[in-house]
Design a protein around this motif. Structure first.
Motif, short mmCIF file in Angstrom:
data_model
loop_
_atom_site.label_atom_id
_atom_site.label_comp_id
_atom_site.label_asym_id
_atom_site.label_seq_id
_atom_site.Cartn_x
_atom_site.Cartn_y
_atom_site.Cartn_z
N VAL A 90 -0.45 12.33 -5.82
CA VAL A 90 -1.62 11.50 -6.01
C VAL A 90 -1.54 10.52 -4.69
CG1 VAL A 90 -2.97 9.79 -6.94
CG2 VAL A 90 -1.93 11.68 -8.24
N TRP A 91 -0.51 9.93 -4.45
CA TRP A 91 -0.27 9.01 -3.35
C TRP A 91 -0.60 9.67 -1.83
CZ3 TRP A 91 2.25 8.26 1.29
CH2 TRP A 91 2.21 6.98 1.94
N ALA A 116 -6.57 10.86 2.97
CA ALA A 116 -8.16 10.85 2.91
C ALA A 116 -8.50 9.98 4.13
CB ALA A 116 -8.48 10.30 1.69
N SER A 121 -0.86 9.40 -13.05
CA SER A 121 -1.96 9.34 -11.67
C SER A 121 -2.04 8.36 -11.18
CB SER A 121 -3.13 10.19 -12.28
OG SER A 121 -3.97 9.39 -12.85
N GLN A 122 -1.57 7.22 -11.67
CA GLN A 122 -1.73 5.95 -11.23
C GLN A 122 -0.53 5.36 -10.20
OE1 GLN A 122 -1.63 2.68 -14.19
NE2 GLN A 122 -1.93 1.12 -12.75
N THR A 123 -0.90 4.97 -9.21
CA THR A 123 -0.06 4.55 -8.10
C THR A 123 0.28 3.03 -7.87
OG1 THR A 123 -1.26 4.94 -6.42
CG2 THR A 123 0.05 6.78 -6.96
N ARG A 182 -2.04 12.67 -1.38
CA ARG A 182 -3.67 13.12 -1.21
C ARG A 182 -4.63 11.70 -0.63
NH1 ARG A 182 -3.12 15.86 -5.93
NH2 ARG A 182 -3.91 14.21 -7.03
N ALA A 183 -4.07 10.50 -1.08
CA ALA A 183 -4.93 9.30 -0.80
C ALA A 183 -4.59 8.85 0.48
CB ALA A 183 -4.72 8.38 -1.80
N ALA A 184 -3.20 9.00 0.93
CA ALA A 184 -2.75 8.74 2.38
C ALA A 184 -3.41 9.64 3.33
CB ALA A 184 -1.30 8.87 2.30
N LYS A 209 0.86 -1.24 -0.01
CA LYS A 209 0.13 -0.07 0.04
C LYS A 209 0.87 1.04 -0.03
CE LYS A 209 -3.76 -2.35 2.43
NZ LYS A 209 -4.74 -2.22 3.54
#
Length: 385
Positions: A377-378, A384, A224-226, A380-382, A190
């Motif tokens: 991107v990563w 969230a 934008s893909q991680t 921001r997702a982390a 992850k």
């Protein structure tokens, strides 16, 4: 101390697991770590050369507050005379950091372990079928060292941050095995922002992204893909992979070599943002380049960039799937119409190696841009909920 060195050297020669593990709590076991002056502390100032010969200067700085980490494993460069290198960095091991890794410091904190790699002498033994028993590019002493450095980094440095794995050639072989053993389908996956595995061959089922080299780590198709992999081996459009190519060929009727174009991850052709050395040097000594501009002028920076000169696309021939690099020279321009990067022996280009020496240099700007976008991107997702 000398006795331990001799024991470790003999064990390395035999390819056994009895060599003493490295101590990665020792700062000398790392070529690069954040917050210190080391191999990553190098001049990356660049002269941008326009097609009309205009020269502009591009400066560079590291980002001390970068949101993610980069963990780098370098390719086969050691000039030690033994099959495996020691833990004292030679000039080639310092140079490869400058060539392939230091510039990523604008987007990530940099970690690069020193490891007992298969040397250039060892590689020649492998290619001649005379290597010590058990010597392979992805298993053995060199893998154990990188795995130990990785585990040390995770335990003492990572602190839940996203990470990018970066490797080339032998480094990519090792990191691919590290992903299989330590990351694929494990909780730490992850945290993987991406993996850049250049100058190697990863197998994928035809028409699919997973199920070959990795079971749960796909290929990257957008910036934008991680959690995905970028992989390629580059060849000139005018010198495609021959039947004895070293890259781009895999076994199995339903399998193929993966290729992701750093200049156009979604497919098709794109412009390469290369960073090349002004003197034409790369991982090993090469012939000097032609003058960068005509009439020739002195360039006072260690690096040059040549926007619009190089494009790339993933393609296949009867022998391989590969990144095809095309030089789009302007016949009436004042800028060079060629680059260095081929492996040349006795005046002959070794076509089966392609542009292996500059795999990373050719796409350095593209890769840095991708890592920067993926990191955002990563992050921001982390954050969230």
């Amino acid at each position: 101390m000398f006795k331990q060195f001799v024991i470790a050297s003999v064990a390395a020669w035999l390819g056994t697991a009895s060599a003493q593990p490295n101590d990665y709590s020792d700062a000398k076991s790392w070529l690069c770590r954040p917050g210190r002056h080391d191999a990553c502390d190098t001049d990356l100032t660049t002269t941008v050369i326009a097609p009309d010969g205009k020269l502009t200067r591009e400066t560079w700085t590291a980002d001390a507050n970068a949101p993610v980490d980069c963990f780098y494993v370098y390719p086969t460069v050691s000039t030690d005379p033994t099959p495996y290198s020691d833990m004292i960095a030679d000039a080639a091991e310092l140079n490869v950091i400058r060539q392939q890794f230091a510039r990523f410091g604008s987007k990530c904190r940099r970690y690069a372990p020193l490891y007992r790699q298969i040397t250039l002498a060892g590689l020649r033994l492998l290619q001649a079928g005379k290597a010590p028993p058990g010597m392979t590019l992805d298993h053995g002493l060199q893998y154990d060292d990188v795995r130990d450095a990785w585990r040390y980094y995770l335990e003492h440095d990572n602190q839940g941050r996203g990470f990018v794995l970066i490797g080339h050639s032998q480094g990519s072989f090792i990191l691919a095995e590290l992903i299989r053993q330590e990351i694929d389908d494990k909780p730490v996956q992850k945290r993987m922002v991406s993996a850049i595995l250049a100058g190697t061959t990863l197998a994928v089922p035809r028409g699919k992204d997973v199920g070959g080299a990795f079971q749960h780590v796909p290929l990257c198709h957008t910036a934008s893909q991680t959690g995905c992999v970028i992989t390629y081996a580059s060849f000139r459009s005018t010198v495609p992979p021959p039947a004895n190519t070293l890259f781009g060929k895999v076994a199995g009727e339903n399998m193929m070599a993966a290729c992701t174009n750093p200049a156009a991850l979604s497919g098709g052709s794109g412009a390469l943002h290369a960073y090349l050395t002004t003197d034409g040097s790369s991982l090993v000594p090469t012939s000097p380049p032609k003058p960068w501009v005509v009439p020739e002028r002195q360039i006072g920076t260690p690096w040059v960039s040549v926007p619009g000169l190089l494009t790339a696309q993933c393609t296949s021939n009867d022998n391989a799937t590969y990144l095809e690099v095309t030089i789009k020279a302007d016949p009436v321009g004042r800028r060079t119409s060629d680059i260095t990067g081929d492996i040349v022996v006795n005046g002959q280009v070794l076509a089966n190696w392609g542009l292996h020496l500059v795999d990373m240099n050719l796409a350095m700007g593209n890769l840095i841009d991708i890592v920067g976008r993926q990191a955002k991107v990563w992050a921001r997702a982390a954050k969230a909920p």
